[in-house]
Design a protein around this motif. Structure first.
Motif, PDB file in Angstrom:
ATOM      1  N   LEU A   1      -3.312   5.593   4.831  1.00  0.00           N
ATOM      2  CA  LEU A   1      -3.425   4.187   5.185  1.00  0.00           C
ATOM      3  C   LEU A   1      -2.787   3.901   6.543  1.00  0.00           C
ATOM      4  O   LEU A   1      -1.645   4.287   6.803  1.00  0.00           O
ATOM      5  CB  LEU A   1      -2.760   3.319   4.125  1.00  0.00           C
ATOM      6  CG  LEU A   1      -3.449   3.274   2.755  1.00  0.00           C
ATOM      7  CD1 LEU A   1      -2.591   2.518   1.756  1.00  0.00           C
ATOM      8  CD2 LEU A   1      -4.832   2.641   2.873  1.00  0.00           C
ATOM      9  N   ASP A   2      -3.536   3.209   7.377  1.00  0.00           N
ATOM     10  CA  ASP A   2      -3.045   2.718   8.651  1.00  0.00           C
ATOM     11  C   ASP A   2      -2.635   1.248   8.479  1.00  0.00           C
ATOM     12  O   ASP A   2      -2.926   0.626   7.462  1.00  0.00           O
ATOM     13  CB  ASP A   2      -4.128   2.876   9.716  1.00  0.00           C
ATOM     14  CG  ASP A   2      -4.711   4.280   9.720  1.00  0.00           C
ATOM     15  OD1 ASP A   2      -3.958   5.227  10.015  1.00  0.00           O
ATOM     16  OD2 ASP A   2      -5.905   4.441   9.394  1.00  0.00           O
ATOM     17  N   LEU A   3      -1.980   0.702   9.475  1.00  0.00           N
ATOM     18  CA  LEU A   3      -1.429  -0.646   9.368  1.00  0.00           C
ATOM     19  C   LEU A   3      -1.980  -1.532  10.471  1.00  0.00           C
ATOM     20  O   LEU A   3      -1.887  -1.196  11.654  1.00  0.00           O
ATOM     21  CB  LEU A   3       0.094  -0.596   9.451  1.00  0.00           C
ATOM     22  CG  LEU A   3       0.847  -1.925   9.367  1.00  0.00           C
ATOM     23  CD1 LEU A   3       0.623  -2.603   8.018  1.00  0.00           C
ATOM     24  CD2 LEU A   3       2.339  -1.692   9.609  1.00  0.00           C
ATOM     25  N   PHE A   4      -2.547  -2.677  10.061  1.00  0.00           N
ATOM     26  CA  PHE A   4      -3.023  -3.673  11.015  1.00  0.00           C
ATOM     27  C   PHE A   4      -2.333  -4.989  10.688  1.00  0.00           C
ATOM     28  O   PHE A   4      -2.325  -5.412   9.527  1.00  0.00           O
ATOM     29  CB  PHE A   4      -4.543  -3.846  10.920  1.00  0.00           C
ATOM     30  CG  PHE A   4      -5.115  -4.837  11.906  1.00  0.00           C
ATOM     31  CD1 PHE A   4      -5.573  -4.420  13.137  1.00  0.00           C
ATOM     32  CD2 PHE A   4      -5.192  -6.189  11.586  1.00  0.00           C
ATOM     33  CE1 PHE A   4      -6.101  -5.328  14.043  1.00  0.00           C
ATOM     34  CE2 PHE A   4      -5.712  -7.104  12.483  1.00  0.00           C
ATOM     35  CZ  PHE A   4      -6.172  -6.676  13.717  1.00  0.00           C
ATOM     36  N   PHE A   5      -1.741  -5.630  11.696  1.00  0.00           N
ATOM     37  CA  PHE A   5      -1.147  -6.930  11.432  1.00  0.00           C
ATOM     38  C   PHE A   5      -1.430  -7.893  12.580  1.00  0.00           C
ATOM     39  O   PHE A   5      -1.582  -7.506  13.741  1.00  0.00           O
ATOM     40  CB  PHE A   5       0.358  -6.843  11.142  1.00  0.00           C
ATOM     41  CG  PHE A   5       1.200  -6.247  12.230  1.00  0.00           C
ATOM     42  CD1 PHE A   5       1.746  -7.042  13.231  1.00  0.00           C
ATOM     43  CD2 PHE A   5       1.482  -4.887  12.239  1.00  0.00           C
ATOM     44  CE1 PHE A   5       2.552  -6.495  14.220  1.00  0.00           C
ATOM     45  CE2 PHE A   5       2.287  -4.329  13.220  1.00  0.00           C
ATOM     46  CZ  PHE A   5       2.819  -5.135  14.219  1.00  0.00           C
ATOM     47  N   ALA A   6      -1.534  -9.176  12.203  1.00  0.00           N
ATOM     48  CA  ALA A   6      -1.841 -10.236  13.152  1.00  0.00           C
ATOM     49  C   ALA A   6      -0.560 -10.809  13.736  1.00  0.00           C
ATOM     50  O   ALA A   6       0.485 -10.825  13.082  1.00  0.00           O
ATOM     51  CB  ALA A   6      -2.636 -11.343  12.456  1.00  0.00           C
ATOM     52  N   ASN A   7      -0.652 -11.299  14.959  1.00  0.00           N
ATOM     53  CA  ASN A   7       0.462 -11.986  15.618  1.00  0.00           C
ATOM     54  C   ASN A   7       0.013 -13.366  16.079  1.00  0.00           C
ATOM     55  O   ASN A   7      -1.152 -13.578  16.437  1.00  0.00           O
ATOM     56  CB  ASN A   7       0.969 -11.184  16.815  1.00  0.00           C
ATOM     57  CG  ASN A   7       1.675  -9.907  16.392  1.00  0.00           C
ATOM     58  OD1 ASN A   7       2.526  -9.923  15.515  1.00  0.00           O
ATOM     59  ND2 ASN A   7       1.321  -8.787  17.014  1.00  0.00           N
TER      60      ASN A   7
ATOM     61  N   GLY B   1       0.824  -1.200   0.000  1.00  0.00           N
ATOM     62  CA  GLY B   1       0.000   0.000   0.000  1.00  0.00           C
ATOM     63  C   GLY B   1       0.858   1.250   0.000  1.00  0.00           C
ATOM     64  O   GLY B   1       1.994   1.238   0.477  1.00  0.00           O
ATOM     65  N   ASP B   2       0.326   2.333  -0.532  1.00  0.00           N
ATOM     66  CA  ASP B   2       1.029   3.608  -0.623  1.00  0.00           C
ATOM     67  C   ASP B   2       0.714   4.421   0.634  1.00  0.00           C
ATOM     68  O   ASP B   2      -0.204   5.238   0.652  1.00  0.00           O
ATOM     69  CB  ASP B   2       0.591   4.342  -1.890  1.00  0.00           C
ATOM     70  CG  ASP B   2       1.320   5.657  -2.109  1.00  0.00           C
ATOM     71  OD1 ASP B   2       2.205   5.993  -1.301  1.00  0.00           O
ATOM     72  OD2 ASP B   2       0.988   6.358  -3.080  1.00  0.00           O
ATOM     73  N   TYR B   3       1.502   4.215   1.692  1.00  0.00           N
ATOM     74  CA  TYR B   3       1.145   4.796   2.991  1.00  0.00           C
ATOM     75  C   TYR B   3       1.390   6.302   3.061  1.00  0.00           C
ATOM     76  O   TYR B   3       0.814   6.988   3.913  1.00  0.00           O
ATOM     77  CB  TYR B   3       1.867   4.084   4.136  1.00  0.00           C
ATOM     78  CG  TYR B   3       3.344   4.371   4.262  1.00  0.00           C
ATOM     79  CD1 TYR B   3       3.804   5.472   4.988  1.00  0.00           C
ATOM     80  CD2 TYR B   3       4.294   3.533   3.686  1.00  0.00           C
ATOM     81  CE1 TYR B   3       5.157   5.741   5.116  1.00  0.00           C
ATOM     82  CE2 TYR B   3       5.646   3.791   3.822  1.00  0.00           C
ATOM     83  CZ  TYR B   3       6.075   4.898   4.529  1.00  0.00           C
ATOM     84  OH  TYR B   3       7.416   5.151   4.655  1.00  0.00           O
TER      85      TYR B   3
ATOM     86  N   SER C   1      -9.192  10.569  -0.812  1.00  0.00           N
ATOM     87  CA  SER C   1      -8.952   9.281  -0.165  1.00  0.00           C
ATOM     88  C   SER C   1      -7.482   8.900  -0.326  1.00  0.00           C
ATOM     89  O   SER C   1      -6.718   9.602  -0.997  1.00  0.00           O
ATOM     90  CB  SER C   1      -9.833   8.210  -0.803  1.00  0.00           C
ATOM     91  OG  SER C   1     -11.201   8.581  -0.772  1.00  0.00           O
ATOM     92  N   ASN C   2      -7.071   7.791   0.283  1.00  0.00           N
ATOM     93  CA  ASN C   2      -5.701   7.307   0.103  1.00  0.00           C
ATOM     94  C   ASN C   2      -5.435   7.048  -1.374  1.00  0.00           C
ATOM     95  O   ASN C   2      -6.340   6.741  -2.145  1.00  0.00           O
ATOM     96  CB  ASN C   2      -5.454   6.057   0.950  1.00  0.00           C
ATOM     97  CG  ASN C   2      -6.263   4.849   0.484  1.00  0.00           C
ATOM     98  OD1 ASN C   2      -5.853   4.114  -0.416  1.00  0.00           O
ATOM     99  ND2 ASN C   2      -7.428   4.642   1.087  1.00  0.00           N
TER     100      ASN C   2
END
Length: 572
Positions: free
Chosen positions: A194-200, A135-137, A491-492
């Protein structure tokens, strides 16, 4: 030859300039049989893809070795052709064998081949990588890369000149080591960035590695069950190149989670992106976006938290799409044993206290078709361009010892290609599209893109500890199609989170631009709509994250268009 897009700003009556023009073909309408001539050809070698995944295994069967890898399609140099990023692991400390096992970036040569540009791009950085999101943050027009890993994950900024810079530390993302798995870029607060969400996954280290076994004697890979959990993380984009961890404030901090997959969705069609998170041996989660910077976890409420037995399933991959023309996104989950399909009933989150997702796994045929398999990557895609989203699943077990105790299950497994035959049902056509796709492999991540710009979608499948497989779709473009690349102004920049509706031939199709989904992987960002026998699109609607609503068209089919959001922020 460089591919250019037609740029669309507002309501358009006639499109006079196009990128590519294809001759019209006569197609006989069908529903019951696969499209004649559609087959997938393994072109890995001829395309120049030389890659073997290094999971670091040296006999001790450490937990993270069985998880990855993922892959991504992205146009990193903005030439209009999809390039390939393959995630790789590395050797464990004290067991060095392959100093060259890093990420691999392959530039599309626009002639069916790819060139490894990893070193010149600055991506030859050792890490035990698992997943990837694109993504283009910073909204500079060039897509950036976030790679999840065992230990420290990495953010790579696209410099716009064919190179990337590791900006993990300066972006504020360097911190506590995790086993980070799937990730998505998502503008959860709709501020245009854009925000960042990641799983652990599990709270694991080589020092606390546990002994698990399938046969009672020999060590095998553990699931996450005997380990403590580790919460997903949500990092807010500060719009200055840095991020702030707002996991607890946003309500997504769940330290018991053991997460593998994540997908951004808009289940109630309110314009605010929600999040679906899959867990291993823990209930799956649905984070409903409250529209005020916080989320409500409602996995059990909406019906995806537990399996039909009332226990948490070992869930891996996840995707969402409008597979039946309802205009609403339904949820697809891959698990150990079968695929799960939850239909969105459109009743609202709190409809009379009942689940608004209805389990259609058995009725649709997806559960029966995928029984006795362990699915990882799964996604919706229209491989035959008939306008009905199909399903792909990459399968493979976690441990080769399964061949000794349950040989019917198998370590290497054939993937599944499930064709949407209408009326909410799917049929398995894996072995009807050529001999290559149905080979047994230890599948993990997978992603799709139109690598040769012929209209149909091609496929890349990753294997754990083995090669990548690139499959070219031959014959899918006998049906008609249309493609759109979005460019946000308010928008982003990528338009991630935008909803696009296409009206053609008496039918309406709906897709969302999204980062991540599937399992550890990233599909191409441009949207491709299959049109079957239709040669013209009457109308296109775009609902941007900013709230702008565009009405466009008509469009001739078999062409690609760029849709640019108006800077005014006004609906058109």
């Amino acid at each position: 030859m460089k591919l250019s897009y037609v740029v669309v700003f507002a309501v358009i009556a006639v499109i006079a300039v196009v990128a590519f023009v294809f001759p019209a073909t006569s197609i006989v309408a069908y529903r019951a049989q696969p499209l004649p001539g559609v087959h997938f050809t393994d072109i890995t070698s001829s395309a120049g893809i030389r890659f073997i995944h290094n999971n670091g295994a040296f006999g001790k069967k450490l937990l993270p070795e069985s998880i990855g890898p993922g892959c991504a399609f992205m146009d990193f140099d903005n030439d209009g052709w999809q390039d390939i990023l393959l995630v790789n692991g590395e050797d464990w400390p004290g067991h060095h064998r392959d100093a060259g096992s890093t990420l691999r970036l392959y530039r599309n040569n626009r002639n069916g081949t790819f060139t490894d540009v990893t070193k010149t791009a600055g991506l030859n950085i050792p890490m035990h990588g698992l997943g990837v999101a694109v993504g283009d943050y910073d909204n500079d027009g060039f897509d950036d890369i976030f790679v999840t890993a065992v230990g420290q994950s990495h953010l790579f900024h696209n410099n716009g000149n064919g190179t990337f810079s590791d900006v993990t530390r300066q972006a504020g993302l360097k911190g506590t080591p995790h086993i980070s798995t799937s990730a998505v870029w998502v503008d959860y607060d709709r501020d245009g960035y854009l925000d960042l969400f990641f799983a652990n996954y599990a709270n694991w280290s080589p020092q606390n590695d546990l002994f698990c076994t399938l046969d009672g004697r020999v060590k095998s890979y553990c699931s996450a069950e005997p380990y403590k959990g580790d919460s997903p993380r949500l990092y807010h984009n500060n719009r200055d190149g840095t991020f702030t961890d707002l996991s607890q404030q946003a309500g997504v901090y769940k330290p018991t989670f053991k997460s593998l997959g994540v997908s951004a969705v808009d289940m109630d069609d309110d314009g605010w992106p929600d999040l679906v998170v899959t867990n291993d041996t823990e209930p799956n989660a649905f984070f409903h976006n409250n529209g005020n910077g916080t989320f409500l976890e409602a996995g059990e409420l909406v019906g995806i938290g537990y399996s039909e037995t009332g226990l948490p399933a070992s869930t891996t991959g996840v995707d969402a799409a409008d597979y039946d023309g309802s205009g609403r996104q339904s949820i697809l989950l891959s698990t150990t044993g079968r695929l799960l399909l939850f239909h969105n009933e459109g009743k609202g989150l709190f409809y009379e206290g009942r689940n608004f997702l209805l389990d259609m796994s058995e009725v649709s045929g997806v559960a029966g078709a995928t029984s006795m398999s362990k699915g990882f990557a799964t996604f919706f895609w229209d491989f035959d361009l008939d306008g009905y989203p199909d399903i792909f699943v990459a399968d493979g077990y976690s441990d080769s010892a399964i061949d000794l105790v349950q040989p019917r299950l198998g370590y290497a497994q054939a993937p599944h290609l499930l064709r949407n035959i209408g009326n909410g049902r799917f049929e398995d056509v894996t072995f009807e599209v050529g001999p290559s796709l149905g080979r047994r492999i230890v599948g993990r991540g997978a992603c799709y893109a139109d690598i040769d710009n012929d209209g149909d979608l091609d496929l890349l499948v990753m294997t754990n500890g083995g090669p990548a497989h690139l499959y070219r779709n031959d014959g899918g473009n006998r049906n008609s199609w249309i493609a759109f690349k979005l460019e946000g102004q308010v928008s982003n920049r990528d338009g991630i989170g935008a909803k696009v509706r296409v009206f053609a031939g008496g039918r309406t199709q709906t897709q969302f631009v999204k980062s991540g989904s599937g399992y550890l992987s990233q599909n191409q960002l441009p949207l491709v709509f299959g049109l079957g026998t239709v040669s013209n699109v009457e109308k296109v609607e775009v609902f941007w994250p900013s709230g702008v609503h565009q009405i466009l068209g008509p469009y001739p089919a078999r062409r690609r268009y760029k849709i640019r959001e108006p800077k005014s922020g006004q609906s058109q």
